[in-house]
Scaffold this motif. Structure first.
Motif, PDB file in Angstrom:
ATOM      1  N   VAL A 120     -11.264  -2.794   6.884  1.00 24.70           N
ATOM      2  CA  VAL A 120     -11.637  -1.668   6.013  1.00 24.70           C
ATOM      3  C   VAL A 120     -10.842  -0.422   6.378  1.00 24.70           C
ATOM      4  N   ILE A 121     -10.875  -0.045   7.647  1.00 23.44           N
ATOM      5  CA  ILE A 121     -10.144   1.140   8.083  1.00 23.44           C
ATOM      6  C   ILE A 121      -8.641   0.906   7.979  1.00 23.44           C
ATOM      7  N   CYS A 122      -8.197  -0.295   8.298  1.00 25.14           N
ATOM      8  CA  CYS A 122      -6.766  -0.615   8.191  1.00 25.14           C
ATOM      9  C   CYS A 122      -6.279  -0.392   6.765  1.00 25.14           C
ATOM     10  N   GLU A 123      -7.008  -0.909   5.802  1.00 24.56           N
ATOM     11  CA  GLU A 123      -6.620  -0.762   4.401  1.00 24.56           C
ATOM     12  C   GLU A 123      -6.674   0.697   3.973  1.00 24.56           C
ATOM     13  N   ASP A 124      -7.696   1.426   4.403  1.00 26.31           N
ATOM     14  CA  ASP A 124      -7.808   2.843   4.041  1.00 26.31           C
ATOM     15  C   ASP A 124      -6.641   3.654   4.598  1.00 26.31           C
ATOM     16  N   MET A 125      -6.228   3.353   5.819  1.00 28.57           N
ATOM     17  CA  MET A 125      -5.102   4.091   6.384  1.00 28.57           C
ATOM     18  C   MET A 125      -3.815   3.798   5.628  1.00 28.57           C
ATOM     19  N   HIS A 126      -3.638   2.578   5.182  1.00 26.81           N
ATOM     20  CA  HIS A 126      -2.464   2.276   4.365  1.00 26.81           C
ATOM     21  C   HIS A 126      -2.529   3.024   3.028  1.00 26.81           C
ATOM     22  N   ILE A 127      -3.719   3.148   2.453  1.00 26.03           N
ATOM     23  CA  ILE A 127      -3.863   3.908   1.204  1.00 26.03           C
ATOM     24  C   ILE A 127      -3.486   5.371   1.435  1.00 26.03           C
ATOM     25  N   ILE A 128      -3.961   5.946   2.530  1.00 26.06           N
ATOM     26  CA  ILE A 128      -3.626   7.333   2.860  1.00 26.06           C
ATOM     27  C   ILE A 128      -2.123   7.476   3.064  1.00 26.06           C
ATOM     28  N   ARG A 129      -1.512   6.497   3.723  1.00 25.13           N
ATOM     29  CA  ARG A 129      -0.056   6.515   3.924  1.00 25.13           C
ATOM     30  C   ARG A 129       0.674   6.478   2.587  1.00 25.13           C
ATOM     31  N   VAL A 130       0.220   5.631   1.682  1.00 25.18           N
ATOM     32  CA  VAL A 130       0.856   5.515   0.365  1.00 25.18           C
ATOM     33  C   VAL A 130       0.708   6.811  -0.424  1.00 25.18           C
ATOM     34  N   VAL A 131      -0.490   7.397  -0.399  1.00 23.30           N
ATOM     35  CA  VAL A 131      -0.717   8.659  -1.110  1.00 23.30           C
ATOM     36  C   VAL A 131       0.188   9.746  -0.543  1.00 23.30           C
ATOM     37  N   ARG A 132       0.281   9.810   0.777  1.00 25.37           N
ATOM     38  CA  ARG A 132       1.190  10.783   1.396  1.00 25.37           C
ATOM     39  C   ARG A 132       2.607  10.604   0.889  1.00 25.37           C
ATOM     40  N   ASN A 133       3.070   9.359   0.835  1.00 27.58           N
ATOM     41  CA  ASN A 133       4.430   9.097   0.389  1.00 27.58           C
ATOM     42  C   ASN A 133       4.639   9.454  -1.075  1.00 27.58           C
ATOM     43  N   LEU A 134       3.615   9.233  -1.894  1.00 24.07           N
ATOM     44  CA  LEU A 134       3.718   9.592  -3.306  1.00 24.07           C
ATOM     45  C   LEU A 134       3.916  11.095  -3.474  1.00 24.07           C
ATOM     46  N   PHE A 135       3.201  11.884  -2.677  1.00 23.44           N
ATOM     47  CA  PHE A 135       3.368  13.340  -2.720  1.00 23.44           C
ATOM     48  C   PHE A 135       4.711  13.759  -2.121  1.00 23.44           C
ATOM     49  N   ALA A 136       5.102  13.107  -1.038  1.00 22.78           N
ATOM     50  CA  ALA A 136       6.285  13.547  -0.291  1.00 22.78           C
ATOM     51  C   ALA A 136       7.595  13.220  -0.997  1.00 22.78           C
ATOM     52  N   HIS A 137       7.619  12.173  -1.822  1.00 27.57           N
ATOM     53  CA  HIS A 137       8.883  11.685  -2.355  1.00 27.57           C
ATOM     54  C   HIS A 137       9.015  11.868  -3.862  1.00 27.57           C
ATOM     55  N   THR A 138       8.349  12.856  -4.402  1.00 26.28           N
ATOM     56  CA  THR A 138       8.534  13.159  -5.815  1.00 26.28           C
ATOM     57  C   THR A 138       8.696  14.657  -6.001  1.00 26.28           C
ATOM     58  N   MET A 139       9.499  15.037  -6.969  1.00 21.80           N
ATOM     59  CA  MET A 139       9.681  16.445  -7.312  1.00 21.80           C
ATOM     60  C   MET A 139       8.741  16.860  -8.437  1.00 21.80           C
ATOM     61  N   LYS A 140       7.969  15.912  -8.964  1.00 25.08           N
ATOM     62  CA  LYS A 140       7.069  16.215 -10.064  1.00 25.08           C
ATOM     63  C   LYS A 140       5.863  17.001  -9.568  1.00 25.08           C
ATOM     64  N   ASN A 141       5.259  17.714 -10.489  1.00 23.17           N
ATOM     65  CA  ASN A 141       4.058  18.489 -10.177  1.00 23.17           C
ATOM     66  C   ASN A 141       2.853  17.552 -10.234  1.00 23.17           C
ATOM     67  N   VAL A 142       2.546  16.933  -9.100  1.00 22.61           N
ATOM     68  CA  VAL A 142       1.466  15.949  -9.060  1.00 22.61           C
ATOM     69  C   VAL A 142       0.244  16.520  -8.351  1.00 22.61           C
ATOM     70  N   SER A 143      -0.882  15.887  -8.564  1.00 20.65           N
ATOM     71  CA  SER A 143      -2.127  16.277  -7.910  1.00 20.65           C
ATOM     72  C   SER A 143      -2.894  15.016  -7.545  1.00 20.65           C
ATOM     73  N   PHE A 144      -4.061  15.197  -6.951  1.00 16.01           N
ATOM     74  CA  PHE A 144      -4.885  14.036  -6.595  1.00 16.01           C
ATOM     75  C   PHE A 144      -5.481  13.371  -7.824  1.00 16.01           C
TER      76      PHE A 144
END
Length: 221
Positions: A120-144
């Motif tokens: 459960v925690i392993c999967e959640d941490m990967h989700i947090i990692r993916v969300v971080r990467n989505l914010f970090a690697h786009t120039m678009k105006n994104v939000s949660f």
């Protein structure tokens, strides 16, 4: 008759003059030295600023800071399962930019393999990692609430298991899980779910550290 081999072939007469080794004298670009920044550890003041940014920052900074906070907590938890090493050795050998655990993903998987947490925690941490990467690697105006990001956050599940008191129950119950309260009152935004997950998982994995399981010094020379 002796023939002396030229060290290089003659240049054809009809070829314009040009350096045989271009950029021979060019300076090698300097690599930025981020060693001290990478190896310095957060102070109490740093953590105070971090908490403030998580509570009041803009979505992109919240996504990056929340993941960085969780990654630091994971590092602390992993430290306790390694042989005894100095902080410098850990920085140089394990967590440096070229080290085996510089990657957040690799550290998450190692923590799971060591039994620091379950799926459960392993999967959640990967989700947090993916969300971080989505914010970090786009120039678009994104939000949660951007669809791709919101979809990832909808799969976070550890925070839903946390229990809490409710002051004025309407059904006679005094204790609910966070997930039940969210479903009952729809009181949290995606950003709040993300931040709470980062904080709760970081707290859980550091609170569960058992230094007695450290293997101590190396078994062989």
């Amino acid at each position: 008759m002796n023939h002396t081999m030229s060290s290089r072939p003659p240049k054809p007469a009809d070829t314009p003059a040009s350096p045989r080794f271009k950029d021979k004298g060019a300076k090698i670009p300097r690599k930025p030295n981020l060693g001290q920044l990478h190896k310095s550890h957060p102070t109490d003041e740093d953590y105070e600023a971090l908490w403030k940014e998580l509570d009041t920052g803009k979505p992109r900074s919240v996504a990056l800071v929340g993941a960085a906070y969780l990654q630091e907590a994971l590092r602390f938890s992993l430290d306790a399962r390694f042989i005894k090493m100095t902080r410098k050795e850990l920085d140089d050998r394990i967590f440096s930019p070229s080290g085996p655990l510089n990657s957040f993903s690799q550290a998450i998987e190692l923590g799971y393999a060591l039994g620091l947490y379950g799926s459960v925690i392993c999967e959640d941490m990967h989700i947090i990692r993916v969300v971080r990467n989505l914010f970090a690697h786009t120039m678009k105006n994104v939000s949660f609430d951007t669809p791709d990001i919101g979809k990832e956050i909808s799969h976070l599940s550890y925070f839903r298991m946390r229990k809490g008191k409710f002051e004025e129950p309407t059904d006679g119950r005094m204790e609910y899980t966070v997930g039940e309260l969210i479903d009952k009152w729809n009181i949290w935004t995606n950003q709040q779910r993300y931040v709470f997950s980062c904080k709760e998982i970081a707290y859980a994995i550091t609170a569960a550290v058992d230094h007695s399981k450290s293997p101590g010094p190396a078994a062989l020379p």
